[in-house]
Scaffold this motif. Structure first.
Motif, PDB file in Angstrom:
ATOM      1  N   LEU A   1      54.068  -6.863  17.013  1.00 24.91           N
ATOM      2  CA  LEU A   1      52.378  -6.445  17.321  1.00 24.91           C
ATOM      3  C   LEU A   1      52.732  -6.013  18.841  1.00 24.91           C
ATOM      4  O   LEU A   1      53.990  -6.341  19.191  1.00 24.91           O
ATOM      5  N   HIS A   2      52.450  -4.768  19.067  1.00 23.05           N
ATOM      6  CA  HIS A   2      51.921  -4.753  20.459  1.00 23.05           C
ATOM      7  C   HIS A   2      50.621  -5.931  21.189  1.00 23.05           C
ATOM      8  O   HIS A   2      50.753  -6.978  20.187  1.00 23.05           O
ATOM      9  N   GLY A   3      50.933  -5.775  22.485  1.00 22.45           N
ATOM     10  CA  GLY A   3      50.673  -6.968  23.519  1.00 22.45           C
ATOM     11  C   GLY A   3      49.458  -6.795  23.044  1.00 22.45           C
ATOM     12  O   GLY A   3      48.961  -6.242  22.653  1.00 22.45           O
ATOM     13  N   SER A   4      48.597  -6.978  24.341  1.00 24.27           N
ATOM     14  CA  SER A   4      47.150  -7.895  24.001  1.00 24.27           C
ATOM     15  C   SER A   4      46.523  -7.449  25.288  1.00 24.27           C
ATOM     16  O   SER A   4      45.667  -7.847  26.261  1.00 24.27           O
ATOM     17  N   ALA A   5      47.000  -6.789  26.194  1.00 24.84           N
ATOM     18  CA  ALA A   5      47.295  -6.001  27.245  1.00 24.84           C
ATOM     19  C   ALA A   5      45.571  -5.118  26.921  1.00 24.84           C
ATOM     20  O   ALA A   5      44.618  -4.235  27.755  1.00 24.84           O
ATOM     21  N   ASN A   6      45.346  -4.779  25.801  1.00 22.41           N
ATOM     22  CA  ASN A   6      44.029  -3.991  26.289  1.00 22.41           C
ATOM     23  C   ASN A   6      43.138  -4.399  24.402  1.00 22.41           C
ATOM     24  O   ASN A   6      43.810  -4.746  23.553  1.00 22.41           O
TER      25      ASN A   6
END
Length: 1003
Positions: free
Chosen positions: A671-676
């Motif tokens: 997964l992509h991270g949770s920054a946005n």
């Protein structure tokens, strides 16, 4: 001392009145034509043509001829090059000479803690991102740098391709010579190339903040530039795109800087029909199959790592085997490229001192590169790639007079580079030894009556010589650089001798003396050939012995990639995850990567039989939420970055792939991270250790994307956050706005002018969600925002496929079920930040009892190695049955990821992704003995034990080899720990992960 013979016609050097330059002269004009003839040389015209006893003639800075028998112009300055070699000067195709690399301003007012710069600060009608520097033209900022030119000339270079090494799109490069002339006189080609990289350079704009963001920016810019050709009114003037389009006809050079980035760059080029020339990083030899498949020409640096001082065992244990192997094998890269017939050039880029270049080049030759191919890589190949082979790159008539004069073959260790001529201008490098003293001479003694006698003289040094006849007679000899004295007897028994003295004129000596009877004589001596170097077998370097290339390039890599086998696992406890439940004493047959039979008393004559007695066989563990095997994880510079793709920066060398195989994991959802709020597109992979990044991908799986809610998105803890949103209400509005824009985008595409709509990668991904072609996994904690996000989804007609983390899922399980979501959670995480204060270990069990499909995920590289134990916790916390608990890390995530028709259970026809456990799979004592992916054994505990022994032996060999370097007096680098960056959900770029000192191969 050189021999300068001038054929006089009126005067030594003729002055020519030619057309005056546009530059005024402050003084008396002295425009010299500069005609020179270099005679009796060995001329290496190019990598294929060598001429013996040949003459090179130049005039006005250009080559007139190179060959034998040419008439020497009467006004030529004749330079005797007997015993010398002449080569074309080298070309460095990757330089910033005369241009320089700008540095980010770290002066007053610059603060990394300041609010993010969200938009470009470049003045003018340029594009939105200041990392796109298509406006930079190296020719316009180029300035001759005599100091740097001198150091490059001393390494043999006469021409460079120079560009400004800054930004993702870097503008154009200029081909210039290294002559000390005005800038307008040294430029060979004004716009010679266009340049790109994945590094935004000194740009202080927040986007992109990751590798995948850089790739997305390049992809979008290609699309925007195509769209801009139609002069869209809405865009107005965009000089960045205008210059981009103008530069596409030039050679395209991409500074990738490493094997996987090389492949990533090539894929960008393939998508848009561009074949890049790729500047590598020196590790390409580790993946030559993939490198060759790019069909690119490469620019290879010769920046080899130094041996490290590993004398102290406490220092040595932190140095990875991979780093030691790279030190040993890096010099072999160019030779391996040659064997694979991959086109390449060589560059001095990345070297701290260009004086290292020839030394490192000779080392590359020692490690397998041929001298002819080395010369081509420095002359013809770069000139051809840049379209300037008509001007430089060989010693053909009409080309610039760029050449070096050496004492012997240029790549031999003891060869001296005497001079480097650039545009017909002489630049001395090292003239000591120009006149070769040692060697064989013919001495002719002429009496007063005209009688001549000849003798063969062997000169050994300034004070030692011998007459070579029937007997070798020691002569009395001295030479001070100008005066020569020579005395010798004609026979060993003679008591009288000949005494001569004279002067040296280069390779010819002359003077007078007396013969054995005391009569006056005249004499001359002419150079015949240089002394032959005697080979000393005791001093010969032993043949280079190198370790094996493994895939990946570390101790646990494969010398040969594993293959599918026909496997028969006998007499195991088989956890099918199907209606058959748990089968005792059962067999499973695997063929061609698929499960073909499940039952008892199975047989197959061609199968490799694995005894499963007392052991347990399960489907492979699937981690629904992982961040391993990537080079960057978050593109957090904007609130919506649906254009970025995890697939663009997979890292198949991540040791965590192997470690998680050892824990029974066969598939991971990266997964992509949770920054946005709206993050990047995810990638489901199979843990095919040793295979390349494309081969890791789970083929045929539905595409997903990462969304996020809560504290990470609104950046609660940041004191300098200026990126919208700041509240949970704002997060909701970001989603509403994003999908409204996507809806409008779709409508525009369907409209009458749809063909002229700009293709938008961000909105394209969101449109896929609206059309149920892409699915969401959403980082979430708090019940209220889970509910509000469901409402947004239902408003726009899509479903939130999976809520991940979902630690307050027990509060809204009914709403999630009605919406049609899956849940992927932790077993017992809580209290690690404010929004998880209401988390509890019974969460998974409660959601399951409410009818949700529940997965247990890791979100952690270490935890993923024991997901079976994490699942087991649900038996304690909530009374989930053992089989249902196991499904939470096998079949349930397969369902959530839409691949349950392929994996997640042991069923005929499914992929043979299996784990053979030593004990009950939910036990803390269970170890994965064999982990099988697609019928291929990627982890075998017995093999692992053998590899650990081999790793210890290989480390010991390389440590001793480094210690040998130290004993030989070679320059050493201090021992450096090898770092492994472990990325996690909240890391905002690929530099911010958990850094561990990790040798990677010594567990």
């Amino acid at each position: 001392m050189k021999k300068w013979t001038t054929l006089l016609v009126g005067c030594a050097i003729t002055l020519h009145l030619t057309a005056q330059e546009t530059f005024p002269v402050n003084g008396v004009a002295d425009k010299r034509e500069g005609c020179y003839a270099f005679t009796h040389a060995t001329i290496v015209k190019d990598g294929q043509t060598t001429l013996q006893d040949a003459t090179l003639i130049i005039r006005k800075g250009k080559i007139i001829s190179a060959g034998s028998g040419a008439a020497i112009p009467k006004d030529a300055v004749v330079i005797d090059c007997k015993g010398k070699f002449i080569y074309p000067s080298f070309i460095d195709i990757y330089s910033d000479y005369g241009v320089g690399t700008p540095q980010r301003d770290r002066g007053a007012g610059f603060d990394f803690r300041a609010p993010a710069q969200l938009t470009s600060n470049q003045k003018g009608a340029y594009g939105w991102n200041q990392a796109l520097r298509t406006d930079v033209e190296a020719a316009k900022i180029f300035a001759v740098d005599n100091t740097k030119a001198k150091s490059l000339r001393e390494a043999g270079f006469g021409t460079v391709l120079s560009h400004q090494k800054d930004g993702i799109a870097r503008g154009t490069g200029v081909v210039a010579t290294l002559a000390e002339e005005k800038e307008n006189l040294v430029i060979v080609k004004e716009k010679a190339s266009a340049h790109y990289s994945l590094n935004k350079g000194i740009s202080t704009q927040s986007y992109p903040s990751s590798m995948m963001g850089s790739i997305a920016l390049l992809r979008q810019t290609y699309l925007d530039a195509q769209w801009y050709k139609n002069n869209p009114t809405a865009e107005g003037v965009n000089l960045s795109l205008k210059y981009w389009n103008e530069q596409q006809s030039l050679p395209q050079i991409f500074d990738a800087g490493g094997k996987w980035n090389d492949v990533r760059a090539d894929r960008i080029g393939d998508e848009f029909g561009v074949q890049y020339i790729i500047k590598g990083g020196g590790d390409e030899y580790q993946r030559l199959k993939e490198i060759k498949a790019t069909n690119a020409a490469f620019i290879l640096p010769l920046n080899f790592p130094q041996a490290m001082d590993v004398e102290d065992p406490n220092d040595a244990r932190f140095v990875s085997l991979e780093d030691m192997k790279h030190w040993e094998m890096a010099p072999a890269e160019a030779g391996l490229f040659e064997k694979e017939n991959i086109t390449f050039c060589l560059t001095s880029a990345d070297l701290k001192d260009s004086k290292q270049f020839l030394t490192n080049l000779r080392k590359a030759i020692e490690y397998g590169l041929t001298e002819n191919r080395a010369l081509e890589a420095l002359t013809k190949t770069p000139a051809t790639l840049l379209g300037v082979y008509d001007k430089v790159g060989s010693l053909d008539a009409g080309k610039l007079a760029n050449f070096i004069i050496t004492s012997g073959p240029v790549f031999k260790e003891n060869t001296t580079l005497f001079q480097n001529w650039v545009q017909g201008n002489e630049y001395d490098v090292k003239n000591e030894g120009w006149n070769t003293l040692t060697g064989t001479y013919t001495v002719t003694v002429t009496s007063a009556a005209g009688t001549q006698k000849t003798y063969n003289l062997l000169v050994k040094s300034e004070n030692a010589a011998s007459i070579i006849a029937a007997d070798t007679i020691t002569a009395r000899f001295s030479f001070d650089g100008k005066l020569v004295k020579l005395g010798f007897s004609e026979t060993k028994r003679s008591r009288t001798g000949i005494r001569l003295s004279g002067v040296s004129n280069g390779t010819t000596w002359q003077g007078n003396g007396t013969d054995t009877a005391g009569n006056s004589v005249l004499w001359t001596a002419s150079f015949v050939k240089a002394a032959e170097e005697k080979s000393d077998s005791a001093k010969r370097k032993p043949p280079v012995r190198l370790g094996a290339i493994t895939y990946p390039f570390d101790g646990y890599g494969w010398e040969q990639l594993p293959r599918q086998q026909t496997l028969l696992i006998k007499n195991a406890t088989v956890w099918t995850n199907e209606k058959e439940g748990k089968l005792e004493g059962a067999d499973v047959l695997v063929k061609n990567g698929k499960i073909t039979q499940v039952g008892k008393n199975l047989s197959d004559a061609g199968a490799t039989v694995i005894d499963g007695t007392g052991k347990h066989l399960t489907a492979g563990i699937i981690d629904e939420h992982s961040h391993i095997a990537t080079s960057s994880i978050n593109e957090g510079a904007q609130s919506v970055t649906s254009e970025v793709r995890i697939a663009d920066n997979l890292n198949p060398d991540d040791i965590n792939i192997y470690r998680q195989l050892s824990g029974g994991v066969t598939s991971s959802h990266i997964l992509h991270g949770s920054a946005n709020t709206v993050g990047g597109q995810t990638q489901l992979i199979k843990l095919r250790w040793g295979f390349n990044d494309d081969e890791l991908k789970f083929k045929g799986a539905d595409p997903f994307i990462k969304f996020a809610l809560g504290e990470n998105v609104k950046r609660t803890t940041s004191q300098n956050n200026n990126r919208f949103p700041d509240t949970r209400m704002g997060v909701e509005q970001v989603l509403v706005d994003a999908f409204q824009r996507a809806t409008d985008y779709q409508n525009a595409l369907k409209g009458a002018d749809g063909k002229n709509v700009r293709r938008d990668l961000e909105l394209e991904a969101l449109s896929e969600i609206l059309n149920k072609k892409r699915f969401i996994t959403c980082h979430s904690y708090v019940a209220s925002e889970i509910t509000s996000t469901i409402r947004v989804a239902e408003k726009f007609g899509f479903t939130l496929n999976t809520f991940t983390h979902i630690l307050e899922g027990y509060k809204v399980a009914d709403k999630m079920k009605a919406h049609g979501s899956n849940a992927s959670t932790f077993s017992d995480w809580w209290a690690y930040k404010m929004e998880v204060q209401d988390a509890m270990a019974y969460n998974a069990a409660i959601m399951q009892k409410m009818g949700l499909n529940v997965c247990i995920n890791s979100d952690d590289a270490e935890m993923a190695r024991r997901l079976n134990q994490e699942a087991a916790k649900t038996v304690k916390y909530g009374g989930v049955s053992e089989e249902e608990a196991l499904k939470m890390v096998t079949l349930n995530p397969a369902k959530a990821l839409h691949v349950s028709d392929k994996v997640g259970s042991i069923k005929v026809g499914k992929d043979a992704d299996l784990v053979l456990w030593s004990n009950h799979p939910l036990s803390i004592y269970a170890m994965a003995e064999k982990t099988i992916v697609d019928g291929t054994i990627f982890f075998d505990r017995e093999k692992d034990a053998q590899m650990r022994v081999a790793i210890a032996a290989e480390r010991n060999r390389l440590i001793n080899k480094m210690l040998g370097e130290k004993k030989s007096g070679a320059a050493m680098a201090p021992a450096r720990p090898s770092f492994n960056i472990i990325l996690s959900c909240g890391d905002h770029d690929h530099h911010d992960g958990l850094i561990t000192i990790d040798a990677g191969d010594d567990e």
